[in-house]
Design a protein around this motif. Structure first.
Motif, PDB file in Angstrom:
ATOM      1  N   THR A  84      25.968 -10.775  31.838  1.00  0.00           N
ATOM      2  CA  THR A  84      26.976  -9.750  31.544  1.00  0.00           C
ATOM      3  C   THR A  84      26.340  -8.548  30.865  1.00  0.00           C
ATOM      4  OG1 THR A  84      28.706 -11.417  31.345  1.00  0.00           O
ATOM      5  CG2 THR A  84      29.150  -9.288  30.337  1.00  0.00           C
ATOM      6  N   PHE A  85      25.450  -8.805  29.922  1.00  0.00           N
ATOM      7  CA  PHE A  85      24.773  -7.737  29.196  1.00  0.00           C
ATOM      8  C   PHE A  85      23.934  -6.881  30.144  1.00  0.00           C
ATOM      9  CE2 PHE A  85      21.070  -6.096  26.891  1.00  0.00           C
ATOM     10  CZ  PHE A  85      21.699  -5.373  25.893  1.00  0.00           C
ATOM     11  N   VAL A  86      23.111  -7.515  30.963  1.00  0.00           N
ATOM     12  CA  VAL A  86      22.225  -6.784  31.883  1.00  0.00           C
ATOM     13  C   VAL A  86      23.052  -5.997  32.897  1.00  0.00           C
ATOM     14  CG1 VAL A  86      20.498  -7.062  33.709  1.00  0.00           C
ATOM     15  CG2 VAL A  86      20.241  -8.310  31.562  1.00  0.00           C
ATOM     16  N   ARG A  87      24.087  -6.617  33.467  1.00  0.00           N
ATOM     17  CA  ARG A  87      24.942  -5.936  34.440  1.00  0.00           C
ATOM     18  C   ARG A  87      25.605  -4.716  33.802  1.00  0.00           C
ATOM     19  NH1 ARG A  87      30.335  -5.578  35.279  1.00  0.00           N
ATOM     20  NH2 ARG A  87      30.997  -5.106  37.392  1.00  0.00           N
ATOM     21  N   SER A  88      26.197  -4.923  32.634  1.00  0.00           N
ATOM     22  CA  SER A  88      26.924  -3.836  31.968  1.00  0.00           C
ATOM     23  C   SER A  88      26.002  -2.700  31.561  1.00  0.00           C
ATOM     24  CB  SER A  88      27.663  -4.380  30.745  1.00  0.00           C
ATOM     25  OG  SER A  88      28.613  -5.326  31.134  1.00  0.00           O
ATOM     26  N   LEU A  89      24.847  -3.035  31.025  1.00  0.00           N
ATOM     27  CA  LEU A  89      23.904  -2.006  30.605  1.00  0.00           C
ATOM     28  C   LEU A  89      23.373  -1.223  31.810  1.00  0.00           C
ATOM     29  CD1 LEU A  89      22.798  -0.944  27.950  1.00  0.00           C
ATOM     30  CD2 LEU A  89      20.834  -2.438  28.240  1.00  0.00           C
ATOM     31  N   HIS A  90      23.083  -1.932  32.890  1.00  0.00           N
ATOM     32  CA  HIS A  90      22.616  -1.268  34.114  1.00  0.00           C
ATOM     33  C   HIS A  90      23.684  -0.287  34.632  1.00  0.00           C
ATOM     34  CE1 HIS A  90      20.851  -0.727  38.091  1.00  0.00           C
ATOM     35  NE2 HIS A  90      22.037  -1.007  38.590  1.00  0.00           N
ATOM     36  N   LEU A  91      24.917  -0.755  34.730  1.00  0.00           N
ATOM     37  CA  LEU A  91      25.995   0.102  35.230  1.00  0.00           C
ATOM     38  C   LEU A  91      26.285   1.257  34.275  1.00  0.00           C
ATOM     39  CD1 LEU A  91      28.374  -2.653  36.615  1.00  0.00           C
ATOM     40  CD2 LEU A  91      27.134  -0.936  37.966  1.00  0.00           C
ATOM     41  N   LEU A  92      26.220   1.001  32.981  1.00  0.00           N
ATOM     42  CA  LEU A  92      26.446   2.047  31.986  1.00  0.00           C
ATOM     43  C   LEU A  92      25.414   3.167  32.134  1.00  0.00           C
ATOM     44  CD1 LEU A  92      27.749   3.199  29.394  1.00  0.00           C
ATOM     45  CD2 LEU A  92      26.188   1.731  28.114  1.00  0.00           C
ATOM     46  N   ILE A  93      24.162   2.789  32.215  1.00  0.00           N
ATOM     47  CA  ILE A  93      23.096   3.788  32.352  1.00  0.00           C
ATOM     48  C   ILE A  93      23.237   4.541  33.665  1.00  0.00           C
ATOM     49  CG2 ILE A  93      20.595   4.082  32.652  1.00  0.00           C
ATOM     50  CD1 ILE A  93      20.310   1.727  30.599  1.00  0.00           C
ATOM     51  N   GLN A  94      23.516   3.816  34.747  1.00  0.00           N
ATOM     52  CA  GLN A  94      23.687   4.467  36.044  1.00  0.00           C
ATOM     53  C   GLN A  94      24.869   5.432  36.029  1.00  0.00           C
ATOM     54  OE1 GLN A  94      24.079   1.742  39.321  1.00  0.00           O
ATOM     55  NE2 GLN A  94      24.141   3.371  40.843  1.00  0.00           N
ATOM     56  N   ALA A  95      25.985   5.012  35.464  1.00  0.00           N
ATOM     57  CA  ALA A  95      27.162   5.886  35.400  1.00  0.00           C
ATOM     58  C   ALA A  95      26.891   7.111  34.536  1.00  0.00           C
ATOM     59  CB  ALA A  95      28.367   5.114  34.866  1.00  0.00           C
ATOM     60  N   CYS A  96      26.187   6.929  33.431  1.00  0.00           N
ATOM     61  CA  CYS A  96      25.855   8.062  32.568  1.00  0.00           C
ATOM     62  C   CYS A  96      24.948   9.054  33.292  1.00  0.00           C
ATOM     63  CB  CYS A  96      25.197   7.588  31.276  1.00  0.00           C
ATOM     64  SG  CYS A  96      26.352   6.789  30.147  1.00  0.00           S
ATOM     65  N   LEU A  97      23.972   8.551  34.016  1.00  0.00           N
ATOM     66  CA  LEU A  97      23.065   9.436  34.742  1.00  0.00           C
ATOM     67  C   LEU A  97      23.787  10.188  35.853  1.00  0.00           C
ATOM     68  CD1 LEU A  97      19.864   7.209  34.934  1.00  0.00           C
ATOM     69  CD2 LEU A  97      20.240   9.239  33.511  1.00  0.00           C
ATOM     70  N   VAL A  98      24.626   9.486  36.600  1.00  0.00           N
ATOM     71  CA  VAL A  98      25.396  10.135  37.663  1.00  0.00           C
ATOM     72  C   VAL A  98      26.350  11.162  37.048  1.00  0.00           C
ATOM     73  CG1 VAL A  98      27.157   9.778  39.445  1.00  0.00           C
ATOM     74  CG2 VAL A  98      25.216   8.232  39.296  1.00  0.00           C
ATOM     75  N   GLY A  99      27.006  10.773  35.961  1.00  0.00           N
ATOM     76  CA  GLY A  99      27.924  11.691  35.296  1.00  0.00           C
ATOM     77  C   GLY A  99      27.240  12.930  34.763  1.00  0.00           C
ATOM     78  N   LEU A 100      26.081  12.754  34.133  1.00  0.00           N
ATOM     79  CA  LEU A 100      25.346  13.909  33.606  1.00  0.00           C
ATOM     80  C   LEU A 100      24.846  14.820  34.717  1.00  0.00           C
ATOM     81  CD1 LEU A 100      23.345  12.242  30.722  1.00  0.00           C
ATOM     82  CD2 LEU A 100      25.196  13.901  30.506  1.00  0.00           C
ATOM     83  N   ALA A 101      24.475  14.223  35.836  1.00  0.00           N
ATOM     84  CA  ALA A 101      24.013  15.032  36.969  1.00  0.00           C
ATOM     85  C   ALA A 101      25.149  15.864  37.555  1.00  0.00           C
ATOM     86  CB  ALA A 101      23.415  14.130  38.047  1.00  0.00           C
ATOM     87  N   ARG A 102      26.343  15.312  37.577  1.00  0.00           N
ATOM     88  CA  ARG A 102      27.485  16.002  38.190  1.00  0.00           C
ATOM     89  C   ARG A 102      28.342  16.772  37.190  1.00  0.00           C
ATOM     90  NH1 ARG A 102      29.047  12.564  43.093  1.00  0.00           N
ATOM     91  NH2 ARG A 102      26.985  12.155  43.933  1.00  0.00           N
ATOM     92  N   ILE A 103      28.372  16.314  35.929  1.00  0.00           N
ATOM     93  CA  ILE A 103      29.188  16.958  34.892  1.00  0.00           C
ATOM     94  C   ILE A 103      28.321  17.137  33.645  1.00  0.00           C
ATOM     95  CG2 ILE A 103      31.368  16.925  33.635  1.00  0.00           C
ATOM     96  CD1 ILE A 103      32.314  14.674  35.440  1.00  0.00           C
ATOM     97  N   PRO A 104      27.481  18.156  33.607  1.00  0.00           N
ATOM     98  CA  PRO A 104      26.607  18.335  32.448  1.00  0.00           C
ATOM     99  C   PRO A 104      27.363  18.532  31.137  1.00  0.00           C
ATOM    100  CG  PRO A 104      26.202  20.020  34.129  1.00  0.00           C
ATOM    101  CD  PRO A 104      27.287  19.132  34.635  1.00  0.00           C
ATOM    102  N   GLU A 105      28.627  18.938  31.216  1.00  0.00           N
ATOM    103  CA  GLU A 105      29.438  19.134  30.011  1.00  0.00           C
ATOM    104  C   GLU A 105      29.640  17.841  29.231  1.00  0.00           C
ATOM    105  OE1 GLU A 105      30.779  22.117  33.106  1.00  0.00           O
ATOM    106  OE2 GLU A 105      30.338  20.005  33.058  1.00  0.00           O
ATOM    107  N   LEU A 106      29.430  16.696  29.864  1.00  0.00           N
ATOM    108  CA  LEU A 106      29.587  15.422  29.169  1.00  0.00           C
ATOM    109  C   LEU A 106      28.626  15.294  27.994  1.00  0.00           C
ATOM    110  CD1 LEU A 106      30.057  12.935  32.134  1.00  0.00           C
ATOM    111  CD2 LEU A 106      31.770  13.619  30.461  1.00  0.00           C
ATOM    112  N   ALA A 107      27.482  15.957  28.099  1.00  0.00           N
ATOM    113  CA  ALA A 107      26.486  15.893  27.026  1.00  0.00           C
ATOM    114  C   ALA A 107      26.580  17.094  26.090  1.00  0.00           C
ATOM    115  CB  ALA A 107      25.086  15.814  27.616  1.00  0.00           C
TER     116      ALA A 107
END
Length: 128
Positions: A84-107
């Motif tokens: 659960t930890f590895v899955r969640s952390l992987h998805l969290l990082i991936q979602a953050c990277l995709v989000g930052l690439a598409r919505i830089p205002e998130l940061a």
């Protein structure tokens, strides 16, 4: 404290309750991250994705200390917690990277006077 409580064998019921809370929180964070990734892939409108991405980012930041604690105690937890930890952390990082690439205002720092979104990621109503 939460991670040490999860791995503690002295108070089994307390450890089970804490483990359950952490597992649910990790699962929820992983699930919302997965939903965000799928929403970007499906070209869901930014007006829908932005508030959810913002809240996911704030939740991840709030949960960072617990994530670190679980990571440090990963050798002491069961396989289901590790998965659960590895899955969640992987998805969290991936979602953050995709989000930052598409919505830089998130940061970016929220500036309420020049954006239609408030600090919580929700649309601001008329009059602020």
């Amino acid at each position: 404290r939460m991670a040490s409580a999860i791995t503690s064998h002295h108070v089994a019921e307390y450890a089970r309750a804490n483990r359950h809370i952490v597992m649910n929180a990790l699962s929820a964070l992983g699930n919302i991250s997965e939903s965000i990734i799928k929403a970007f892939a499906a070209s869901v409108p930014m007006s829908v994705i932005f508030p959810v991405s913002r809240l996911q980012s704030l939740a991840a930041a709030s949960f960072a200390h617990t994530i670190r604690s679980v990571a440090l105690a990963l050798d002491s937890v069961g396989d289901d917690m590790k998965q659960t930890f590895v899955r969640s952390l992987h998805l969290l990082i991936q979602a953050c990277l995709v989000g930052l690439a598409r919505i830089p205002e998130l940061a970016a720092r929220s500036s309420l006077d020049s954006t239609q979104y408030d600090i919580r990621g929700a649309m601001r109503g008329p009059g602020g």
